[in-house]
Design a protein around this motif. Structure first.
Motif, PDB file in Angstrom:
ATOM      1  N   HIS A   1       0.934  -1.193   0.000  1.00 21.32           N
ATOM      2  CA  HIS A   1       0.093  -0.044  -0.006  1.00 21.32           C
ATOM      3  C   HIS A   1       0.976   1.262  -0.078  1.00 21.32           C
ATOM      4  O   HIS A   1       0.561   2.277  -0.727  1.00 21.32           O
ATOM      5  CB  HIS A   1      -0.957  -0.106   1.345  1.00 21.32           C
TER       6      HIS A   1
ATOM      7  N   GLU B   1       4.072   1.542  -1.079  1.00 23.72           N
ATOM      8  CA  GLU B   1       4.565   1.725  -2.362  1.00 23.72           C
ATOM      9  C   GLU B   1       3.712   2.089  -3.280  1.00 23.72           C
ATOM     10  O   GLU B   1       3.940   2.810  -4.622  1.00 23.72           O
ATOM     11  CB  GLU B   1       5.320   0.493  -2.737  1.00 23.72           C
ATOM     12  N   PHE B   2       2.389   1.537  -3.172  1.00 18.74           N
ATOM     13  CA  PHE B   2       1.171   2.005  -4.124  1.00 18.74           C
ATOM     14  C   PHE B   2       1.054   3.437  -4.606  1.00 18.74           C
ATOM     15  O   PHE B   2       0.884   4.117  -5.451  1.00 18.74           O
ATOM     16  CB  PHE B   2       0.069   1.526  -3.717  1.00 18.74           C
ATOM     17  N   HIS B   3       1.412   4.259  -3.404  1.00 25.38           N
ATOM     18  CA  HIS B   3       1.294   5.716  -3.463  1.00 25.38           C
ATOM     19  C   HIS B   3       2.732   6.465  -3.840  1.00 25.38           C
ATOM     20  O   HIS B   3       2.847   7.651  -4.484  1.00 25.38           O
ATOM     21  CB  HIS B   3       1.133   6.381  -2.068  1.00 25.38           C
ATOM     22  N   CYS B   4       3.934   5.808  -3.776  1.00 27.60           N
ATOM     23  CA  CYS B   4       5.106   6.362  -4.259  1.00 27.60           C
ATOM     24  C   CYS B   4       5.767   5.746  -5.511  1.00 27.60           C
ATOM     25  O   CYS B   4       6.525   6.414  -6.442  1.00 27.60           O
ATOM     26  CB  CYS B   4       6.047   6.518  -3.191  1.00 27.60           C
TER      27      CYS B   4
ATOM     28  N   PRO C   1       4.050   3.083  -7.809  1.00 29.80           N
ATOM     29  CA  PRO C   1       2.685   2.400  -8.023  1.00 29.80           C
ATOM     30  C   PRO C   1       3.027   0.978  -8.865  1.00 29.80           C
ATOM     31  O   PRO C   1       2.589  -0.321  -8.371  1.00 29.80           O
ATOM     32  CB  PRO C   1       1.797   2.905  -8.827  1.00 29.80           C
ATOM     33  N   ASP C   2       4.052   0.981  -9.638  1.00 30.45           N
ATOM     34  CA  ASP C   2       4.490  -0.460 -10.300  1.00 30.45           C
ATOM     35  C   ASP C   2       5.029  -1.600  -9.590  1.00 30.45           C
ATOM     36  O   ASP C   2       4.990  -2.684  -9.964  1.00 30.45           O
ATOM     37  CB  ASP C   2       5.482   0.043 -11.435  1.00 30.45           C
ATOM     38  N   SER C   3       5.377  -1.341  -8.281  1.00 27.74           N
ATOM     39  CA  SER C   3       6.123  -2.006  -7.442  1.00 27.74           C
ATOM     40  C   SER C   3       5.122  -2.816  -6.478  1.00 27.74           C
ATOM     41  O   SER C   3       5.315  -4.063  -6.023  1.00 27.74           O
ATOM     42  CB  SER C   3       7.138  -1.760  -6.572  1.00 27.74           C
ATOM     43  N   ALA C   4       3.734  -2.254  -6.258  1.00 27.12           N
ATOM     44  CA  ALA C   4       2.875  -2.854  -5.354  1.00 27.12           C
ATOM     45  C   ALA C   4       2.491  -4.103  -5.679  1.00 27.12           C
ATOM     46  O   ALA C   4       2.371  -4.979  -4.875  1.00 27.12           O
ATOM     47  CB  ALA C   4       1.606  -1.589  -5.158  1.00 27.12           C
TER      48      ALA C   4
ATOM     49  N   PRO D   1      -8.517   4.645  -5.738  1.00 25.54           N
ATOM     50  CA  PRO D   1      -7.291   3.659  -6.080  1.00 25.54           C
ATOM     51  C   PRO D   1      -7.018   2.805  -5.081  1.00 25.54           C
ATOM     52  O   PRO D   1      -6.827   1.639  -5.535  1.00 25.54           O
ATOM     53  CB  PRO D   1      -6.203   4.564  -6.545  1.00 25.54           C
ATOM     54  N   ASP D   2      -6.959   3.178  -3.849  1.00 24.03           N
ATOM     55  CA  ASP D   2      -6.557   2.279  -2.785  1.00 24.03           C
ATOM     56  C   ASP D   2      -7.557   1.097  -2.789  1.00 24.03           C
ATOM     57  O   ASP D   2      -7.024   0.024  -2.270  1.00 24.03           O
ATOM     58  CB  ASP D   2      -6.604   3.139  -1.568  1.00 24.03           C
TER      59      ASP D   2
ATOM     60  N   LEU E   1      -6.758  -1.476  -5.143  1.00 22.38           N
ATOM     61  CA  LEU E   1      -5.588  -2.315  -4.729  1.00 22.38           C
ATOM     62  C   LEU E   1      -6.033  -3.186  -3.576  1.00 22.38           C
ATOM     63  O   LEU E   1      -5.484  -4.528  -3.786  1.00 22.38           O
ATOM     64  CB  LEU E   1      -4.604  -1.482  -4.076  1.00 22.38           C
TER      65      LEU E   1
END
Length: 941
Positions: A434, A436-439, A441-444, A476-477, A480
């Motif tokens: 979560h 990483e999804f904010h900073c 996104p591709d790694s989440a 978007p959260d 996810l």
């Protein structure tokens, strides 16, 4: 002063002057002060100056430059330097001065006197007898006087605070004896250094020395020394060093393009400071403690971390404050960031890590915020700290709330370095996904897949994934969370429905609340519950049945029964889900017993899953909604206002579904209270576009429509209310009690003169309310239905509304029904009956705090009383206003012209005409002239 130009600066920008000695940059005024004393000395009067400054500020360079200028002016220059390592050597400074004076060349034409050796004047050991002391002091004075008789003398002593006691006595001895000799004495001293010997500084320099305080260099001189442009970078360099020349020199040796000045430091500087502080008790340990704790440093924690008692700690702090190593503040801190970084750089890595972990533990035990503890844990690398994992996870949660996901990633990455069980590692990986999804996104998604790979316990895995859905609630959260839950569900499905049903339940709710269209088909989902016999599963099934009943607007009794079953156990997670909570509280607002039970379930001491939501907020919001439904507007507004304030502080007002619902509720209740400024203030804080993806945006849209309709923007209000209705219909929401948009859209349509639309909306609202069956909802719909009609059926519907609401807890809805009934009775010429009805309406609305409604009821009551006394003033039995309107209509004026002339709405004109027709026994305006029996214009002023 001539400078060379460096054609290329490594940091870009214009060319800058070539670097000069930092100790002399920007010191022109200080040197002028010293050279200004030359004239007095050359005229045979002794003068003195004291140059003070913090460590590294360029005192020695100043003294050297002053000595060179004095030599050029004809002075015999003797400069001595005191050293910390030579303080115990008796006469060391004095011998340096003697050597400088006795080896100076004589004036031209003067005989060369015998040059005594310095040891003859000041022996290695201090004289023991009084006679020996006197002889030694006289010998030193004789040397100075002899030199002064040859010409002016410049005596400079660098670091006088470190001079040996005997040399200090010698200087004090001659000071008043050379007053009529051409002698200039310049001393340099560390600022704040406490004199512990027998001789004070003033005894060596005289009573009125010129005191020169060296301060840090300005930005322009810093840029010149560092060979950088005099812009923001130079300002930052000055900020972290204070413009201290010695620190700037250390920074210059490490300066590279793009470097992070926040971490810039020098181990050499740290070593020098640590060694110098050894002469003060516990100072080195306290220096390290201040550097380690940073902004978290407090007196008690510093003493504990340094391992000294409070008295010793206070003494060390006092010393370092005086020498400007620490700031003079209630919370000790190193004066410059470069110094702090230097002290830390001087510490061995293991020592620093262990000390940081000790600092973290002290802060944790003192109740510090998790983020502050976490900052120290980040530095405590390569050592195991088992207790730190939960603190780091909580710190990461708070960092996301504060809008700093990068810091959250750092906290969680540090937590993963600990020895973890598979279940805890899985939970941390999901939390990291979560962040990483904010900073990034591709790694989440990769983090989610990694978390799935660590499943070793099905029940725990379902719990962790469920917690993620509850935590990530917006936009978007939410997507996810739903996607992650799908991956977990696929992995858990092999364990049968018992292993996956809690996760499926929360996924279904998250899907229903995050979609802009109709939710998933409940009947398809319900089939998955058939084989489950677990009590908790059956309890959740009852909750979802209740939700489906509410969403379909089917039966209040059925919904209440299902909600009661869902509240019978210990499963609060279902009611914490934003979509479920939003509809459950709206449906249970009229059920005090179940509302109390709901609040008990929600009022838990643990933190809510949703990191946007403050502790206890859900229970507070549920109570506020119940109070609002009961008509206790003031108390409800207090609940909502306190929550909106907390959501504002977290920056969640436009991001969290619960926050948006709370804001909408506060706007609505503020409209009913007549506090339009409060409602507008709440609305101004909300990013309306950002909330559109949330289901609770519907309530916000409804509340804004009500506010606009109440503040002179009926057209915009009508569009908002209709927009709310379209969205709810698109969601498949038929529950009339969530946001009663039809009732207020019908009233706004009446104000706009759209009677057909108003009647249609009122009819639809009444059908939905009758199907639902709850008294408050039904009574409100009956009120609207009666409001749009002017005949006897309207009065019958309003009377029924009063009867239905009279046995409920909905005091505000009852006050509205009484007001509309009383107004209609007055229009129908039933003044006495209207007075009784409006009196109850005024009292009830005032009790609720609904000032606009109370004002309208009071005005209608006054009109009814007036009409009762004037009803017989004309032979037709019309009220005064009915007669005026009817007479103008009989003269051919349109409803619009009458409304403009009498400052009424067209709807009011229509109602007065309907009343006149009924009383006159006619069917329309063509019969008015003959019915009234006369034709004349009425003065409309």
């Amino acid at each position: 002063m001539h400078t060379e130009v460096n054609p290329e600066s490594p940091f870009g920008g214009p060319s800058v002057p070539k670097r000069r000695a930092a100790g002399l940059l920007g010191r022109d005024s200080e040197l002028d002060t010293i050279t200004g004393l030359f004239r007095a000395a050359l005229h045979g009067r002794a003068v003195s100056a004291v140059v003070v400054g913090e460590f590294g500020m360029g005192k020695s360079a100043m003294l050297t430059a002053a000595g060179e200028l004095a030599g050029a002016a004809g002075f015999t220059v003797a400069i001595a330097t005191a050293s910390r390592l030579e303080t115990h050597l008796s006469g060391g400074v004095g011998r340096q001065l003697v050597e400088g004076l006795t080896h100076a060349p004589p004036e031209p034409g003067s005989p060369r006197p015998r040059t005594p050796h310095a040891a003859e004047i000041l022996p290695d050991h201090p004289p023991r007898t009084e006679r020996e002391q006197t002889e030694a002091l006289d010998a030193f004075f004789h040397t100075v006087r002899q030199a002064a008789e040859q010409g002016p003398v410049f005596l400079g002593i660098d670091n006088i605070h470190l001079a040996d006691p005997w040399s200090m006595r010698c200087l004090a001895y001659i000071r008043h004896r050379v007053e009529r000799l051409p002698v200039l004495v310049v001393l340099t001293s560390l600022i704040g250094h406490l004199q512990t010997g027998e001789v004070a500084l003033l005894e060596m320099s005289g009573c009125t020395p010129a005191t020169i305080l060296l301060r840090g260099l300005g930005t322009r001189h810093v840029a010149e020394f560092l060979q950088v442009s005099a812009g923001r970078f130079a300002e930052e360099c000055r900020e972290i060093t204070g413009g201290n020349p010695f620190l700037l020199g250390a920074l210059r040796r490490r300066l590279v393009p793009g470097m992070d000045l926040d971490t810039a430091g020098s181990a050499m500087i740290g070593e020098v400071l640590r060694v110098r502080m050894h002469e003060y008790t516990a100072a080195p340990k306290m220096l390290e403690a201040v550097a380690i704790l940073g902004e978290d440093a407090s007196f008690d924690l510093l003493a504990q971390l340094a391992g000294v008692d409070e008295s010793t700690a206070l003494e060390a702090i006092d010393t370092m404050v005086r020498v400007h190593l620490l700031t003079n503040s209630h919370r000790p801190a190193l004066t410059y960031r470069f110094v702090r970084n230097s002290v830390l750089a001087d510490m061995p890595l293991t020592t620093r890590a262990v000390t940081q972990s000790r600092a973290a533990r002290l802060l944790h035990d003192a109740g510090a915020a998790p983020e502050r503890v976490g900052v120290h844990l980040l530095e405590a690398t390569a050592i195991r700290i088992p207790w730190a994992v939960d603190v780091l996870r909580l710190a990461a949660r708070h960092s996301v709330v504060e809008g700093d996901p990068e810091l959250s990633v750092r906290f969680l990455s540090r937590a993963l370095e600990e020895r973890l069980s598979e279940r805890k590692r899985m939970a941390i990986l999901l939390q990291l996904a979560h962040a990483e999804f904010h900073c990034a996104p591709d790694s989440a998604p990769a983090r989610v897949r990694e978390a799935v790979d660590h499943i070793d316990d099905r029940e725990t895995a379902a719990f962790v994934a469920t917690a993620m859905i509850l935590s990530l609630c917006c936009g978007p959260d939410a997507r996810l969370a739903i996607n992650s839950a799908g991956q977990f569900a696929a992995r858990l499905d092999a364990g049968g429905p018992d292993a996956v049903w809690p996760l499926l339940c929360m996924t279904y709710l998250a899907e229903a609340g995050s979609r802009l269209g109709p939710p998933p088909d409940f009947r398809d989902f319900e089939r998955q519950w058939a084989p489950l016999n677990d009590p908790a599963a059956q309890q959740s099934r009852s909750g979802l049945l209740a939700l489906d009943t509410v969403r379909g607007g089917k039966s209040s009794a059925d919904a209440v029964r299902h909600f009661g079953e869902a509240l019978s156990g210990e499963q609060p997670e279902l009611f914490e889900q934003p979509y479920f909570f939003t509809l459950a509280t709206a449906a249970l607002a009229d059920e005090p017993a179940l509302t109390d039970k709901l609040c008990q379930v929600l009022d838990t001491k643990r933190l809510p899953w949703d990191f946007h939501v403050p502790k206890g907020a859900l229970a507070t919001l549920a109570r506020g909604i119940a109070l609002q439904a009961g008509g206790d507007l003031v108390r409800a507004s207090v609940h909502f206002e306190s929550l909106v304030r907390q959501f504002d502080e977290r920056g969640a007002t436009s991001r969290c579904p619960i926050a948006v619902l709370c804001a909408g509720r506060l706007i609505e209740v503020s409209v009913d209270l007549g506090r339009h400024d409060v409602a507008n203030g709440v609305l101004d804080k909300i990013d309306f576009g950002a909330t559109q993806a949330l289901f609770t945006h519907n309530y916000l849209l409804y509340a804004r429509g009500r506010l606009r309709a109440a503040t002179g923007e009926p057209e915009l209000g009508y569009e908002d209310l209709r927009g709310c209705g379209r969205r709810l219909e698109h969601h498949g929401m038929r529950f009339p009690g969530f946001a009663p948009w039809r009732a207020h859209a019908a009233r706004t349509a009446l104000a706009l003169g759209r009677t057909d639309a108003a009647a249609r909306l009122a009819e639809e609202d009444l059908k939905a309310a009758e199907r639902w069956g709850a008294p408050r909802i039904l009574g409100g719909a009956l009120t609207t239905a009666g409001l749009v009609r002017e005949d006897e059926e309207g009065e019958r519907l309003l009377t029924k509304a009063v009867d239905v609401l009279g046995g409920s807890t909905a005091k505000l809805a009852l006050a509205e029904a009484l007001t509309e009934l009383g107004v209609l009775q007055a229009r129908h010429g039933q003044a006495e009956k209207a007075i009784g009805t409006l009196r109850m309406a005024a009292q009830s609305s005032k009790h609720c705090g609904a000032r606009p409604l109370a004002r309208r009821a009071a005005e209608a009551l006054r009109d009814a009383r007036t009409s009762l006394t004037t009803a017989k003033d004309n032979e037709h039995g019309l009220t005064k206003q009915e007669y005026r309107v009817a007479l103008m209509a009989s003269q051919g004026l349109t409803n619009r012209e009458i409304a403009e002339a009498l400052h009424l709405t067209r709807r009011t004109v229509e109602l007065h005409l309907s009343g006149a027709y009924r009383k006159l026994g006619i069917t329309g305006r063509t019969e008015l002239s003959s019915a009234l029996g006369r034709s004349q214009r009425v003065d409309t002023d």
